[in-house]
Design an enzyme around this catalytic site. Sequence first.
Site, PDB file in Angstrom:
ATOM      1  N   ASP A  72       0.864  -1.179   0.000  1.00  0.00           N
ATOM      2  CA  ASP A  72       0.000   0.000   0.000  1.00  0.00           C
ATOM      3  C   ASP A  72       0.899   1.228   0.000  1.00  0.00           C
ATOM      4  O   ASP A  72       1.412   1.649   1.048  1.00  0.00           O
ATOM      5  CB  ASP A  72      -0.896  -0.023   1.238  1.00  0.00           C
ATOM      6  CG  ASP A  72      -1.817   1.197   1.305  1.00  0.00           C
ATOM      7  OD1 ASP A  72      -1.744   2.050   0.401  1.00  0.00           O
ATOM      8  OD2 ASP A  72      -2.587   1.291   2.277  1.00  0.00           O
ATOM      9  N   LEU A  73       1.099   1.804  -1.170  1.00  0.00           N
ATOM     10  CA  LEU A  73       2.056   2.902  -1.306  1.00  0.00           C
ATOM     11  C   LEU A  73       1.644   4.155  -0.539  1.00  0.00           C
ATOM     12  O   LEU A  73       2.473   5.028  -0.292  1.00  0.00           O
ATOM     13  CB  LEU A  73       2.254   3.244  -2.789  1.00  0.00           C
ATOM     14  CG  LEU A  73       2.874   2.135  -3.647  1.00  0.00           C
ATOM     15  CD1 LEU A  73       3.039   2.614  -5.090  1.00  0.00           C
ATOM     16  CD2 LEU A  73       4.217   1.688  -3.084  1.00  0.00           C
ATOM     17  N   ARG A 103       5.040  12.585  -4.371  1.00  0.00           N
ATOM     18  CA  ARG A 103       4.166  12.680  -3.199  1.00  0.00           C
ATOM     19  C   ARG A 103       4.278  11.435  -2.316  1.00  0.00           C
ATOM     20  O   ARG A 103       4.096  11.517  -1.094  1.00  0.00           O
ATOM     21  CB  ARG A 103       2.714  12.885  -3.637  1.00  0.00           C
ATOM     22  CG  ARG A 103       2.458  14.239  -4.268  1.00  0.00           C
ATOM     23  CD  ARG A 103       0.976  14.548  -4.349  1.00  0.00           C
ATOM     24  NE  ARG A 103       0.256  13.636  -5.232  1.00  0.00           N
ATOM     25  CZ  ARG A 103       0.123  13.828  -6.541  1.00  0.00           C
ATOM     26  NH1 ARG A 103       0.692  14.885  -7.126  1.00  0.00           N
ATOM     27  NH2 ARG A 103      -0.565  12.988  -7.265  1.00  0.00           N
ATOM     28  N   HIS A 138      -4.976   8.404 -23.702  1.00  0.00           N
ATOM     29  CA  HIS A 138      -4.848   7.018 -24.101  1.00  0.00           C
ATOM     30  C   HIS A 138      -4.205   6.969 -25.480  1.00  0.00           C
ATOM     31  O   HIS A 138      -3.978   7.999 -26.126  1.00  0.00           O
ATOM     32  CB  HIS A 138      -6.205   6.311 -24.107  1.00  0.00           C
ATOM     33  CG  HIS A 138      -6.651   5.865 -22.752  1.00  0.00           C
ATOM     34  ND1 HIS A 138      -5.950   4.945 -22.006  1.00  0.00           N
ATOM     35  CD2 HIS A 138      -7.736   6.207 -22.004  1.00  0.00           C
ATOM     36  CE1 HIS A 138      -6.573   4.729 -20.861  1.00  0.00           C
ATOM     37  NE2 HIS A 138      -7.657   5.501 -20.830  1.00  0.00           N
ATOM     38  N   ILE A 140      -5.164   6.381 -28.436  1.00  0.00           N
ATOM     39  CA  ILE A 140      -5.837   7.090 -29.521  1.00  0.00           C
ATOM     40  C   ILE A 140      -5.575   8.590 -29.452  1.00  0.00           C
ATOM     41  O   ILE A 140      -5.468   9.273 -30.481  1.00  0.00           O
ATOM     42  CB  ILE A 140      -7.354   6.772 -29.495  1.00  0.00           C
ATOM     43  CG1 ILE A 140      -8.017   7.190 -30.798  1.00  0.00           C
ATOM     44  CG2 ILE A 140      -8.026   7.410 -28.280  1.00  0.00           C
ATOM     45  CD1 ILE A 140      -9.454   6.676 -30.918  1.00  0.00           C
ATOM     46  N   ASP A 168       1.273   3.083 -27.020  1.00  0.00           N
ATOM     47  CA  ASP A 168       1.623   2.393 -25.774  1.00  0.00           C
ATOM     48  C   ASP A 168       2.858   1.516 -25.940  1.00  0.00           C
ATOM     49  O   ASP A 168       3.734   1.480 -25.064  1.00  0.00           O
ATOM     50  CB  ASP A 168       0.458   1.502 -25.325  1.00  0.00           C
ATOM     51  CG  ASP A 168      -0.672   2.292 -24.688  1.00  0.00           C
ATOM     52  OD1 ASP A 168      -0.560   3.524 -24.599  1.00  0.00           O
ATOM     53  OD2 ASP A 168      -1.665   1.674 -24.295  1.00  0.00           O
TER      54      ASP A 168
END
Length: 382
Positions: A72-73, A103, A138, A140, A168
């Site tokens: 759990d970062l 962060r 994304h 596209i 990608d």
Amino acid sequence: MMKPLAGLKVLDFSTLLPGPYATMLLADLGADVVRVESPTRDDLVRNMRPQIAGQSAAFRYLNRGKRSITLDLKHADAAAVIHQLIDEYDIVVEQFRPGVMQRLGLDYTALAEVKPDLIYCSISGYGQTGAYADKAGHDINFLSLAGVASHMGRADAGPCPLGVQVADQAAGSHPAVVAILSAVIQRDRLGKGAQIDISMADNSVALQALLAPGALNGATEDSYESHFLNGSGFYDYYRTRDQRYISVGSLEPQFKQRLLETLKATELASLSDADLKVQLKEIFATEDLAVWQQRFSDVDACVEPVLTMTEAAQHPAFVSRDLIQTTADGEVQIAPAIRFDNEANELPAEAPVRGADTDLVMADAGLNNDEINNLRAAGVFG
């Protein structure tokens, strides 16, 4: 056979496609890749269909040969755990939006203080800096902004979505792997680490090696079906009588000659490319795909059928290369496509269940059982 990247260790914070594809390539080449997964938020690719043993076929492909830990970062102790792990690793790959890792206390600056020769690769849509750095996107969208979609489609219909995620993978994953391995060489020479910034949008622009340079230097912009490589000429796909398609790439004179000889249409040789295309459409529409496959099977003319994926898996071009393999459990997978020393590649170990290797990875980093159990009790592993 000892694989080329054996001994390299990678902490992989990425999900979905670009990062996992890049780290799959590294794992296929022998790197020890450990996925750092959220204990509560699932990788969406894992839940795609079809499912095999509780994980999607796509997930099992992208994450084969890797190990998995849960962390759990956002937990107050998570950064300290990574700081303890990081000394054992050569490379970090992350795919969060810019600023997220900072962060969490896991950005390049923070981790390089612990391990100065760390190679840290960030893959994002628009890069770590710039006007669009914080914007979502994304595949596209990246292809659209990069100009690729402006000449990828049909004149009467415009651009079309592709079944392969070019931005990608070709513009994100592959440059990432090249950059990472370049940084490994630099580290071996100079002893220094590297911070790598991969923008899928930037690299989508850079992919346009044949059309973009002309457009950027005053040539008329190529649009849909305006260039000999995007449909203006006879280099194209042709519908057959049974509503299948065949590809014709017979650009060079010798291939064009063999194409026309096989079609018994040598009288068309003097036509312009555009007029020849009209004639080829009529010719290919007269027979089923199987007929054309048979006629061109032994002709070296750059003419090949458009196959489905299952048909491709059975085609001699790939069967003879042992590219499609079946596991002992009956799962069919694409084998690693990169070969060394002419040796056929074996399938890596299957993708891990989420968190399967948490205890082992932590123990390898020097944590004892009590420390691991305490972290688990505190909720660090979920």
